[in-house]
Design a protein around this motif. Structure first.
Motif, short mmCIF file in Angstrom:
data_model
loop_
_atom_site.label_atom_id
_atom_site.label_comp_id
_atom_site.label_asym_id
_atom_site.label_seq_id
_atom_site.Cartn_x
_atom_site.Cartn_y
_atom_site.Cartn_z
N ASN A 93 -23.29 4.33 26.53
CA ASN A 93 -24.03 2.98 26.15
C ASN A 93 -25.11 3.49 28.00
O ASN A 93 -24.59 2.70 29.28
CB ASN A 93 -23.11 2.28 27.36
CG ASN A 93 -21.73 2.43 25.69
OD1 ASN A 93 -22.22 1.19 25.22
ND2 ASN A 93 -20.62 1.95 26.49
N THR A 94 -26.12 3.89 27.87
CA THR A 94 -26.96 4.28 28.82
C THR A 94 -27.76 3.32 28.84
O THR A 94 -28.66 2.19 29.68
CB THR A 94 -27.46 5.73 29.07
OG1 THR A 94 -28.05 6.27 27.62
CG2 THR A 94 -26.27 6.56 29.61
N GLU A 95 -28.78 2.95 27.73
CA GLU A 95 -29.67 1.89 27.76
C GLU A 95 -30.51 2.06 28.29
O GLU A 95 -30.94 0.86 29.02
CB GLU A 95 -29.02 0.46 28.24
CG GLU A 95 -27.65 -0.26 26.85
CD GLU A 95 -28.12 -0.93 25.92
OE1 GLU A 95 -28.72 -1.47 25.67
OE2 GLU A 95 -27.92 0.17 24.89
N PHE A 96 -31.26 3.26 28.48
CA PHE A 96 -32.70 3.63 28.91
C PHE A 96 -33.55 2.53 28.11
O PHE A 96 -34.94 3.01 28.83
CB PHE A 96 -32.81 5.32 29.79
CG PHE A 96 -31.61 5.64 30.39
CD1 PHE A 96 -32.43 5.40 31.32
CD2 PHE A 96 -30.80 6.28 30.18
CE1 PHE A 96 -31.52 5.87 32.61
CE2 PHE A 96 -30.34 6.28 31.09
CZ PHE A 96 -30.25 6.17 32.53
N GLY A 97 -33.45 2.30 27.34
CA GLY A 97 -34.69 1.69 26.38
C GLY A 97 -35.27 0.52 27.25
O GLY A 97 -35.73 0.21 26.79
N HIS A 98 -33.81 -0.08 28.08
CA HIS A 98 -34.58 -1.23 28.80
C HIS A 98 -35.11 -1.13 30.26
O HIS A 98 -35.60 -1.89 31.39
CB HIS A 98 -33.84 -2.19 29.05
CG HIS A 98 -33.35 -3.04 27.44
ND1 HIS A 98 -33.83 -4.10 26.59
CD2 HIS A 98 -31.39 -2.78 26.69
CE1 HIS A 98 -32.97 -4.14 25.61
NE2 HIS A 98 -31.73 -2.63 25.66
N ILE A 99 -34.90 -0.11 30.46
CA ILE A 99 -36.19 0.44 31.66
C ILE A 99 -37.51 -0.10 31.94
O ILE A 99 -38.15 -0.19 31.00
CB ILE A 99 -36.52 1.88 31.79
CG1 ILE A 99 -37.17 2.88 31.59
CG2 ILE A 99 -34.89 2.49 32.33
CD1 ILE A 99 -37.11 4.54 31.38
N ILE A 100 -37.98 -0.78 32.90
CA ILE A 100 -39.00 -1.65 33.68
C ILE A 100 -40.19 -0.19 33.73
O ILE A 100 -40.04 0.62 34.24
CB ILE A 100 -39.15 -2.51 34.15
CG1 ILE A 100 -37.97 -3.17 34.09
CG2 ILE A 100 -40.20 -2.65 35.11
CD1 ILE A 100 -37.93 -4.25 33.36
N VAL A 101 -41.60 -0.63 32.84
CA VAL A 101 -42.69 0.19 32.19
C VAL A 101 -43.51 -0.65 32.71
O VAL A 101 -44.09 -1.66 31.96
CB VAL A 101 -42.28 1.03 30.79
CG1 VAL A 101 -44.07 2.42 31.72
CG2 VAL A 101 -41.65 1.87 31.02
N SER A 102 -44.08 -0.56 33.88
CA SER A 102 -45.27 -1.30 34.29
C SER A 102 -44.79 -2.31 34.04
O SER A 102 -46.36 -3.42 33.69
CB SER A 102 -46.76 -0.87 32.93
OG SER A 102 -46.84 0.63 33.32
N GLY A 103 -44.07 -2.73 34.45
CA GLY A 103 -43.57 -3.87 34.60
C GLY A 103 -43.01 -4.77 33.57
O GLY A 103 -42.86 -5.88 33.23
N THR A 104 -42.50 -3.88 32.10
CA THR A 104 -42.88 -4.32 31.31
C THR A 104 -41.02 -3.93 30.37
O THR A 104 -41.88 -2.94 31.12
CB THR A 104 -43.74 -4.01 30.11
OG1 THR A 104 -44.13 -5.54 30.82
CG2 THR A 104 -43.30 -4.30 28.02
N ASP A 105 -40.23 -4.54 30.01
CA ASP A 105 -39.07 -3.38 29.58
C ASP A 105 -39.31 -2.73 28.63
O ASP A 105 -40.16 -3.13 28.02
CB ASP A 105 -38.51 -4.96 28.38
CG ASP A 105 -36.85 -3.79 28.22
OD1 ASP A 105 -37.15 -3.50 27.33
OD2 ASP A 105 -36.01 -4.47 28.36
#
Length: 252
Positions: A156-168
């Motif tokens: 359940n790491t969910e690293f798809g939702h890290i913020i990149v340049s202010g965007t999910d």
């Protein structure tokens, strides 16, 4: 003894995605699908009742008895859904293992979809026999992640939702974004590179496996990707979720 008479250890894998639900019977010794991979569109709205109905239809069409593994695109803890970014929010708090078990009349294990894909790749694909830190990134409707340390899953790491340049991250670089925005491979790959750079600023994986349905087109975009870690395309392509779901029944 003729091969047709050899008893196989078989389980059913069901992979629930934001746009489609796929399933098949899996030989647990080889990771091979037995027979046809079946697919139906994810219902709209994607409520628990509607989705479990589609899953029941698919399982009824898949030959053979046995346990069923089901993936879900969100955090799953002890069979209970905790997030549902790409499915109906009514899933949150649902004991999905119990729901599917009652609907199917079989033992059911439910796990995160990217975790399932990662389990399959670590068992039979690009991550097989790999030690160290391995990250599986699945690119589809969203971005999923599965993290392994010396072959052991950190769920359940969910690293798809890290913020990149202010965007999910998944709103920037998911495969669905490339299609919806009609991006060229170059343009989309630059977005994916920004995502990978942010990911590597948080972790230092030895290997990143790129999976999801788009991994079949890896020749189009993998040469354009940059990372400190080794980058490999998934070997099981879009079947990884089905295979991993089936494998999860042996430890669930």
């Amino acid at each position: 003894m003729p091969e047709s008479l050899v008893t196989r250890l078989i389980a059913v894998g069901i992979d629930i995605g934001g746009s489609g639900i796929k399933g098949g019977a899996v030989d647990l010794a080889t990771g091979q699908l037995l027979g046809e991979r079946l697919r139906q569109p994810t219902p709209v709205p994607s409520t628990p009742d509607a989705v479990s109905g589609v899953v029941a239809e698919l399982v009824a069409r898949i030959a053979g008895p046995g346990p069923v593994g089901v993936t879900f695109p969100g955090v799953v803890r002890a069979g209970v859904i905790e997030t549902a970014a790409n499915l109906d929010p009514s899933w949150i708090g649902v004991d999905a293992a119990t729901l599917f078990g009652r609907r199917l009349g079989r033992p059911v294990v439910v796990l995160n979809d990217a975790d399932a894909a990662g389990i399959a790749e670590m068992s039979f694909g690009a991550g097989r026999d790999r030690a160290g830190v391995v990250m599986m990134v699945t690119l589809g409707t969203g971005i999923g992640s599965a993290l392994f340390l010396d072959g052991r899953l950190v769920p359940n790491t969910e690293f798809g939702h890290i913020i990149v340049s202010g965007t999910d991250g998944e709103k920037l670089a998911a495969a669905s974004v490339r299609t919806a925005s009609n991006l060229t491979w170059d343009a989309w790959s630059e977005r994916l590179n920004a995502y990978l750079a942010r990911l590597e600023s948080l972790l230092s994986p030895d290997l990143i496996i790129i999976g999801g349905g788009i991994s079949r087109d890896h020749a189009e975009f993998m040469p354009r990707l940059r990372a400190r870690a080794e980058l490999l395309p998934a070997q099981l392509f879009n079947d990884a979720g089905i295979v991993g779901a089936a494998l999860a029944t042996t430890v669930g």
